[in-house]
Design a protein around this motif. Sequence first.
Motif, PDB file in Angstrom:
ATOM      1  N   ASN A   4     -15.258 -52.996 -21.908  1.00 35.89           N
ATOM      2  CA  ASN A   4     -15.841 -52.894 -20.562  1.00 35.89           C
ATOM      3  C   ASN A   4     -14.819 -52.433 -19.517  1.00 35.89           C
ATOM      4  N   TYR A   5     -13.849 -51.622 -19.916  1.00 32.65           N
ATOM      5  CA  TYR A   5     -12.793 -51.241 -18.978  1.00 32.65           C
ATOM      6  C   TYR A   5     -13.332 -50.563 -17.730  1.00 32.65           C
ATOM      7  N   LYS A   6     -14.432 -49.859 -17.834  1.00 30.93           N
ATOM      8  CA  LYS A   6     -14.989 -49.193 -16.644  1.00 30.93           C
ATOM      9  C   LYS A   6     -15.466 -50.211 -15.611  1.00 30.93           C
ATOM     10  N   GLN A   7     -15.983 -51.335 -16.070  1.00 29.83           N
ATOM     11  CA  GLN A   7     -16.403 -52.376 -15.134  1.00 29.83           C
ATOM     12  C   GLN A   7     -15.188 -53.079 -14.527  1.00 29.83           C
ATOM     13  N   LEU A   8     -14.058 -53.064 -15.211  1.00 31.26           N
ATOM     14  CA  LEU A   8     -12.863 -53.735 -14.728  1.00 31.26           C
ATOM     15  C   LEU A   8     -12.040 -52.879 -13.767  1.00 31.26           C
ATOM     16  N   ALA A   9     -12.294 -51.571 -13.759  1.00 30.88           N
ATOM     17  CA  ALA A   9     -11.529 -50.665 -12.894  1.00 30.88           C
ATOM     18  C   ALA A   9     -11.805 -51.013 -11.433  1.00 30.88           C
ATOM     19  N   SER A  10     -10.756 -51.296 -10.685  1.00 29.77           N
ATOM     20  CA  SER A  10     -10.918 -51.656  -9.279  1.00 29.77           C
ATOM     21  C   SER A  10     -10.362 -50.583  -8.346  1.00 29.77           C
ATOM     22  N   GLY A  11      -9.783 -49.531  -8.920  1.00 24.40           N
ATOM     23  CA  GLY A  11      -9.204 -48.459  -8.115  1.00 24.40           C
ATOM     24  C   GLY A  11     -10.267 -47.576  -7.491  1.00 24.40           C
ATOM     25  N   MET A  12      -9.815 -46.689  -6.644  1.00 23.90           N
ATOM     26  CA  MET A  12     -10.709 -45.785  -5.931  1.00 23.90           C
ATOM     27  C   MET A  12     -10.663 -44.401  -6.576  1.00 23.90           C
ATOM     28  N   GLU A  18      -9.768 -40.908   1.628  1.00 28.13           N
ATOM     29  CA  GLU A  18      -9.781 -40.011   2.782  1.00 28.13           C
ATOM     30  C   GLU A  18      -8.448 -40.053   3.520  1.00 28.13           C
ATOM     31  N   PRO A  19      -7.837 -38.885   3.746  1.00 16.58           N
ATOM     32  CA  PRO A  19      -6.575 -38.849   4.500  1.00 16.58           C
ATOM     33  C   PRO A  19      -6.706 -39.552   5.855  1.00 16.58           C
ATOM     34  N   GLY A  20      -5.674 -40.313   6.191  1.00 10.74           N
ATOM     35  CA  GLY A  20      -5.642 -41.056   7.446  1.00 10.74           C
ATOM     36  C   GLY A  20      -6.101 -42.499   7.310  1.00 10.74           C
ATOM     37  N   THR A  21      -6.750 -42.834   6.207  1.00  7.40           N
ATOM     38  CA  THR A  21      -7.223 -44.205   6.008  1.00  7.40           C
ATOM     39  C   THR A  21      -6.059 -45.084   5.558  1.00  7.40           C
ATOM     40  N   VAL A  22      -5.945 -46.263   6.173  1.00 15.37           N
ATOM     41  CA  VAL A  22      -4.904 -47.229   5.828  1.00 15.37           C
ATOM     42  C   VAL A  22      -5.574 -48.450   5.194  1.00 15.37           C
ATOM     43  N   TYR A  23      -5.051 -48.852   4.045  1.00 12.94           N
ATOM     44  CA  TYR A  23      -5.558 -50.023   3.327  1.00 12.94           C
ATOM     45  C   TYR A  23      -4.501 -51.122   3.390  1.00 12.94           C
ATOM     46  N   LYS A  24      -4.879 -52.272   3.910  1.00  7.70           N
ATOM     47  CA  LYS A  24      -3.965 -53.411   3.972  1.00  7.70           C
ATOM     48  C   LYS A  24      -4.217 -54.266   2.732  1.00  7.70           C
ATOM     49  N   HIS A  25      -3.192 -54.464   1.928  1.00 12.42           N
ATOM     50  CA  HIS A  25      -3.343 -55.173   0.662  1.00 12.42           C
ATOM     51  C   HIS A  25      -3.282 -56.681   0.877  1.00 12.42           C
ATOM     52  N   SER A  26      -4.152 -57.404   0.199  1.00 15.43           N
ATOM     53  CA  SER A  26      -4.247 -58.850   0.400  1.00 15.43           C
ATOM     54  C   SER A  26      -3.175 -59.627  -0.361  1.00 15.43           C
ATOM     55  N   ILE A  27      -2.569 -59.013  -1.363  1.00 20.25           N
ATOM     56  CA  ILE A  27      -1.530 -59.719  -2.116  1.00 20.25           C
ATOM     57  C   ILE A  27      -0.242 -59.736  -1.299  1.00 20.25           C
ATOM     58  N   MET A  84      -5.989 -49.692  -5.123  1.00 20.72           N
ATOM     59  CA  MET A  84      -6.063 -48.240  -4.962  1.00 20.72           C
ATOM     60  C   MET A  84      -6.303 -47.463  -6.257  1.00 20.72           C
ATOM     61  N   THR A  85      -5.649 -47.833  -7.346  1.00 14.68           N
ATOM     62  CA  THR A  85      -5.596 -46.905  -8.470  1.00 14.68           C
ATOM     63  C   THR A  85      -5.860 -47.501  -9.853  1.00 14.68           C
ATOM     64  N   LEU A  86      -6.166 -48.790  -9.955  1.00 13.57           N
ATOM     65  CA  LEU A  86      -6.353 -49.406 -11.264  1.00 13.57           C
ATOM     66  C   LEU A  86      -7.575 -48.819 -11.964  1.00 13.57           C
ATOM     67  N   GLY A  87      -7.347 -48.123 -13.060  1.00 10.04           N
ATOM     68  CA  GLY A  87      -8.416 -47.534 -13.850  1.00 10.04           C
ATOM     69  C   GLY A  87      -8.909 -46.189 -13.358  1.00 10.04           C
ATOM     70  N   THR A  88      -8.360 -45.705 -12.252  1.00  9.85           N
ATOM     71  CA  THR A  88      -8.827 -44.421 -11.702  1.00  9.85           C
ATOM     72  C   THR A  88      -7.716 -43.377 -11.601  1.00  9.85           C
ATOM     73  N   THR A  89      -6.564 -43.684 -12.142  1.00 12.62           N
ATOM     74  CA  THR A  89      -5.443 -42.740 -12.137  1.00 12.62           C
ATOM     75  C   THR A  89      -5.268 -42.136 -13.521  1.00 12.62           C
TER      76      THR A  89
END
Length: 164
Positions: A4-12, A18-27, A84-89
């Motif tokens: 089920n790796y596709k269901q586990l992928a949390s990346g974008m 989108e350029p200019g978007t800032v993501y603040k990480h909770s960890i 950002m990238t888990l499973g989508t890179t």
Amino acid sequence: MPANYKQLASGMFYEELEPGTVYKHSITRTVTEADNLLFSTLTYNMAWLHVDDEYCKNHSMFGQRLVNSNFTLSLVAGVQVHDMTLGTTLANMGYSDVKFPNPVFIGDTIYSETEVLSKRESKSRPNAGLVEFETRGLNQRDEVVVTLRRTGMMIKKSSFEEES
């Protein structure tokens, strides 16, 4: 790899970034003595600035040990993966412009944010695009302690769904 790796992928996916978007990480992470010592010894970086209190008290411009800067780099680069990238890179194309504007000391708490700088279609892979990210690590005083740029080859959502 789990079935089920596709269901586990949390990346974008490429299209979602989108350029200019800032993501603040909770960890967040408070850096410990063990973090610094283990990382330094595992990587054979036994610089006195990282492991010798007496040396640092008498010969360091900060008067105390510095956390290994490669630990700081690895920490903030790693934190962004889940969001950002888990499973989508498909591939990490490289890091550039790594800077350490302020030191990190044992006991500092590090948090991070990632900004999408740019993106473009891949010329060689129609199922992917190249995205440039800038990740910044900050301490509890909101001082930037590391910045790095990374280019990732990101999967397009349509090609990810076609694999199902």
